[in-house]
Design a protein around this motif. Sequence first.
Motif, PDB file in Angstrom:
ATOM      1  N   UNK A  26       0.805  -1.229   0.000  1.00 41.88           N
ATOM      2  CA  UNK A  26       0.000   0.000   0.000  1.00 41.88           C
ATOM      3  C   UNK A  26       0.831   1.270   0.000  1.00 41.88           C
ATOM      4  N   UNK A  27       2.164   1.141  -0.075  1.00 41.94           N
ATOM      5  CA  UNK A  27       3.023   2.325   0.050  1.00 41.94           C
ATOM      6  C   UNK A  27       3.043   3.183  -1.216  1.00 41.94           C
ATOM      7  N   UNK A  28       2.931   2.530  -2.375  1.00 42.81           N
ATOM      8  CA  UNK A  28       2.999   3.277  -3.642  1.00 42.81           C
ATOM      9  C   UNK A  28       1.888   4.316  -3.737  1.00 42.81           C
ATOM     10  N   UNK A  29       0.661   3.881  -3.427  1.00 41.85           N
ATOM     11  CA  UNK A  29      -0.489   4.795  -3.483  1.00 41.85           C
ATOM     12  C   UNK A  29      -0.348   5.893  -2.438  1.00 41.85           C
ATOM     13  N   UNK A  30       0.184   5.542  -1.260  1.00 42.42           N
ATOM     14  CA  UNK A  30       0.391   6.522  -0.195  1.00 42.42           C
ATOM     15  C   UNK A  30       1.364   7.611  -0.652  1.00 42.42           C
ATOM     16  N   UNK A  31       2.479   7.212  -1.235  1.00 38.00           N
ATOM     17  CA  UNK A  31       3.490   8.175  -1.709  1.00 38.00           C
ATOM     18  C   UNK A  31       2.882   9.116  -2.745  1.00 38.00           C
ATOM     19  N   UNK A  32       2.101   8.556  -3.640  1.00 38.82           N
ATOM     20  CA  UNK A  32       1.451   9.349  -4.707  1.00 38.82           C
ATOM     21  C   UNK A  32       0.582  10.451  -4.095  1.00 38.82           C
ATOM     22  N   UNK A  33      -0.205  10.091  -3.084  1.00 35.41           N
ATOM     23  CA  UNK A  33      -1.073  11.072  -2.411  1.00 35.41           C
ATOM     24  C   UNK A  33      -0.240  12.141  -1.707  1.00 35.41           C
ATOM     25  N   UNK A  34       0.766  11.709  -0.943  1.00 36.43           N
ATOM     26  CA  UNK A  34       1.543  12.660  -0.136  1.00 36.43           C
ATOM     27  C   UNK A  34       2.286  13.653  -1.027  1.00 36.43           C
ATOM     28  N   UNK A  35       2.811  13.178  -2.146  1.00 37.38           N
ATOM     29  CA  UNK A  35       3.557  14.074  -3.048  1.00 37.38           C
ATOM     30  C   UNK A  35       2.695  15.231  -3.569  1.00 37.38           C
ATOM     31  N   UNK A  36       1.385  15.020  -3.672  1.00 36.69           N
ATOM     32  CA  UNK A  36       0.512  16.114  -4.159  1.00 36.69           C
ATOM     33  C   UNK A  36       0.401  17.245  -3.132  1.00 36.69           C
ATOM     34  N   UNK A  37       0.841  16.982  -1.899  1.00 34.67           N
ATOM     35  CA  UNK A  37       0.714  17.996  -0.834  1.00 34.67           C
ATOM     36  C   UNK A  37       2.046  18.661  -0.462  1.00 34.67           C
TER      37      UNK A  37
END
Length: 298
Positions: A161-172
């Motif tokens: 589940x880390x890939x999707x998490x990183x994607x979200x965090x990078x947008x912020x």
Amino acid sequence: MNTAPHRAGHVAVIGRPNVGKSTLVNALVGAKVSIVSPRPQTTRHRLLGIATFPEGQLLLVDTPGIHREQKRAMNRLMNRAARGALEGVDAALLVVRAGQWDDEDTLAYDALRDAGLPVVLVVNQVDRITDKTKLLPYLAKVSEGREFAGVHPISALKRSGLEALVKTVLTHVPEQPALYGEDEITDKSQRFLAGELVREQLMRQLGEELPYATTVEIERFVEDGNLLRIGAVIWVERDGQKLIVIGKGGERLREIGMKSRLQMERLFGSKVFLETWVRVREGWSDDEAALRAFGYND
């Protein structure tokens, strides 16, 4: 061709003790920068883990768990360090344990909300929930009346589940070039990390209470060709504790030293000669001056 802008920024990793914050930081960085043990409050210092991806760089501020009990100067200092980590960050990860939410989770969420940060909820240890149908009602319940910039069920230990998490965090985090080199993994020195690796073994090998009465000071750190010569002092608060750390015939201290040395060699990529001593300083964990002398700060 990837035309998305490169992003980089600071992200606080917040939560109550023992929810897997350090395991998550290590998993995202791809190396062991933060020590881990089954005991709450293993992390005592604010620590920067540098996680570099093709799309951006996350500077992860691993923090001591926010907790209500402030019995000693050490607890008060750790709480201040956790809250201080919110200054100057772009976003925060609120790490909770799947299926659980208590007053300390609320305390952590409120601190983030008051800081006005985008909060991504990271629901860790989902692999431990056998009945996955219970996960949706749980997520709905914890999201009620709270504003999250994203909700991500993950397993930090299994790195799922880390890939999707990183994607979200990078947008912020802001659009900007990387702030650290690709091969950098932390802002802490090897000397600091050596002390933490000895302390990790103390947390793992000693009984319930004793680890909290111990700290580690690196007295010597010398590079001798491809050999690192390291001298570590384990400080305790009473003579009886010293005997426990040393163990029968020095057996426990040897075990702590051997396991610490192996971890150091793995992390530093060189041979290590480690010497350890145990000394007593009464009441160090409730003495702000002693804490600062041992490298603790808020």
